[in-house]
Design a protein around this motif. Sequence first.
Motif, PDB file in Angstrom:
ATOM      1  N   ALA A  15       0.813  -1.212   0.000  1.00 59.32           N
ATOM      2  CA  ALA A  15       0.000   0.000   0.000  1.00 59.32           C
ATOM      3  C   ALA A  15       0.850   1.268   0.000  1.00 59.32           C
ATOM      4  N   GLY A  16       1.927   1.258   0.769  1.00 63.04           N
ATOM      5  CA  GLY A  16       2.770   2.442   0.854  1.00 63.04           C
ATOM      6  C   GLY A  16       3.523   2.759  -0.418  1.00 63.04           C
ATOM      7  N   ASP A  17       3.629   1.788  -1.332  1.00 65.41           N
ATOM      8  CA  ASP A  17       4.337   2.001  -2.595  1.00 65.41           C
ATOM      9  C   ASP A  17       3.404   2.337  -3.755  1.00 65.41           C
ATOM     10  N   ALA A  18       2.091   2.318  -3.512  1.00 62.59           N
ATOM     11  CA  ALA A  18       1.131   2.436  -4.614  1.00 62.59           C
ATOM     12  C   ALA A  18       1.249   3.765  -5.357  1.00 62.59           C
ATOM     13  N   ALA A  19       1.357   4.879  -4.624  1.00 59.70           N
ATOM     14  CA  ALA A  19       1.432   6.184  -5.276  1.00 59.70           C
ATOM     15  C   ALA A  19       2.699   6.301  -6.119  1.00 59.70           C
ATOM     16  N   GLU A  20       3.823   5.842  -5.572  1.00 56.59           N
ATOM     17  CA  GLU A  20       5.070   5.910  -6.325  1.00 56.59           C
ATOM     18  C   GLU A  20       5.011   4.989  -7.542  1.00 56.59           C
ATOM     19  N   LEU A  21       4.414   3.839  -7.385  1.00 55.26           N
ATOM     20  CA  LEU A  21       4.271   2.932  -8.516  1.00 55.26           C
ATOM     21  C   LEU A  21       3.412   3.557  -9.617  1.00 55.26           C
ATOM     22  N   ALA A  22       2.345   4.240  -9.229  1.00 58.13           N
ATOM     23  CA  ALA A  22       1.491   4.920 -10.214  1.00 58.13           C
ATOM     24  C   ALA A  22       2.273   5.994 -10.963  1.00 58.13           C
ATOM     25  N   ARG A  23       3.149   6.711 -10.241  1.00 55.94           N
ATOM     26  CA  ARG A  23       3.961   7.742 -10.902  1.00 55.94           C
ATOM     27  C   ARG A  23       4.965   7.111 -11.863  1.00 55.94           C
ATOM     28  N   VAL A  24       5.541   5.972 -11.477  1.00 56.69           N
ATOM     29  CA  VAL A  24       6.475   5.279 -12.368  1.00 56.69           C
ATOM     30  C   VAL A  24       5.751   4.816 -13.626  1.00 56.69           C
ATOM     31  N   ALA A  25       4.545   4.268 -13.473  1.00 53.56           N
ATOM     32  CA  ALA A  25       3.769   3.817 -14.630  1.00 53.56           C
ATOM     33  C   ALA A  25       3.457   4.984 -15.556  1.00 53.56           C
ATOM     34  N   ALA A  26       3.081   6.112 -14.970  1.00 51.43           N
ATOM     35  CA  ALA A  26       2.798   7.303 -15.782  1.00 51.43           C
ATOM     36  C   ALA A  26       4.047   7.737 -16.546  1.00 51.43           C
ATOM     37  N   GLY A  27       5.193   7.675 -15.873  1.00 54.28           N
ATOM     38  CA  GLY A  27       6.433   8.076 -16.534  1.00 54.28           C
ATOM     39  C   GLY A  27       6.802   7.160 -17.689  1.00 54.28           C
ATOM     40  N   GLU A  28       6.577   5.880 -17.532  1.00 55.29           N
ATOM     41  CA  GLU A  28       6.894   4.937 -18.614  1.00 55.29           C
ATOM     42  C   GLU A  28       5.943   5.108 -19.790  1.00 55.29           C
TER      43      GLU A  28
END
Length: 404
Positions: free
Chosen positions: A289-302
């Motif tokens: 759960a704590g990584d979800a926002a950062e993961l979403a930002r990484v996906a957006a960047g890719e």
Amino acid sequence: MPGLQTVALSVVAGRGARAEDELRSGWSHLLEHMVFKGAGARSARQIVEVIEAQGGNINAATGYERTSFQVRALAGGLDLGSAVLADLVQRPALDEADLEREKQVVGQEIAEAADAPDDLVFELAQTAAFEGQPLGRPILGTPQSIATTTPQALGAWRASLYGPKTLVVSAAGAVDENELLRLVERDFGHASDDGAAPEAQAPARFVGGQRPLAKKLEQANLVLLLPAVGVMDPAYFSLRLLAEVLGGGMASRLFQEARENRGLAYAIDAYSETYADAGVLGVFAGCAAGDAAELARVAAGEIAGMLKPVGEAELSRAKAQLKGAMFMGREGALARAEQAAGQVLLFGHTLDPVEVAAEVDAVTPSHLVSLTEQILAHKRAAVAVLGPKAALKAAPAFERSLFG
């Protein structure tokens, strides 16, 4: 298919849950269940027993745009398979007591889907993507919508859904073409077209929106959808390759960046889902759960990174993976029968695999850039996040990172 000792037979209707209005949501799926409760002169038990007695099996599936009935059998099982499937789609009993019991069964199926995080998160995203439209409603329907059905209403729906103008019969494996034509004439040649004419299908509209849902789970589940092209669009294979480059395997950009380089997710992949006139580019991920926002930002960047041309080696790998998946899929008799039926329903003919491969090979880096520009120009996304409350920040994080 030379060398096979089995045959696959599919009877596929070119209509499904997308043909439903809100009041009849889930009726197509319920009908698919009901035809197995008795059809022609056979009871529910006899339908499966006669197929299994010859070493075969029988199944069915309801989608948004198609409903499929399938028999797999040993060589020589085509005669019986055709007779049974013809009864299912043309002469189901639709008994009232069976219908009331099956409503309960489907109600349990709906509840089970709601309890399964990896089902529910996709349903939430689909609802957000196509809100207020048939594509935005669950194929299973709701307990309220299926409760309204009667044998008479379901019978009228069957005539509309499985009318002869909507059906394709397809077979692959140990099948003789002349025998198939004779059996189809015998079993379907007198089919009556007494159903209501199909209503004009409204074009799909990608609406978008956020669907965060807090739930006590060990992991967060994310589905990120963007509007894309349909299966009949010239850019269809560009979409398939775009998804492959992004997250189609362990060498893909998302897997390498999100999992291998940052350790943000155990599971992450990209995919495309296409309908006749619309489609989506999607990303699914499971993470803490704590990584979800950062993961979403990484996906957006890719995803944004696809605005720059991909290298020839990377594109070549994606093409090889896509062609490999397509050709491997054709090596199964049932998959080939289903694929052929779908192509006839969409295009009016089957597609030459060599020509399809040539279309894949014709995609260039500039095609992927153009498609990415087209996708992002809408500035819309459908984002579903399911899991602990801390994970819900991923929904706004994705949209802010991608659209500003």
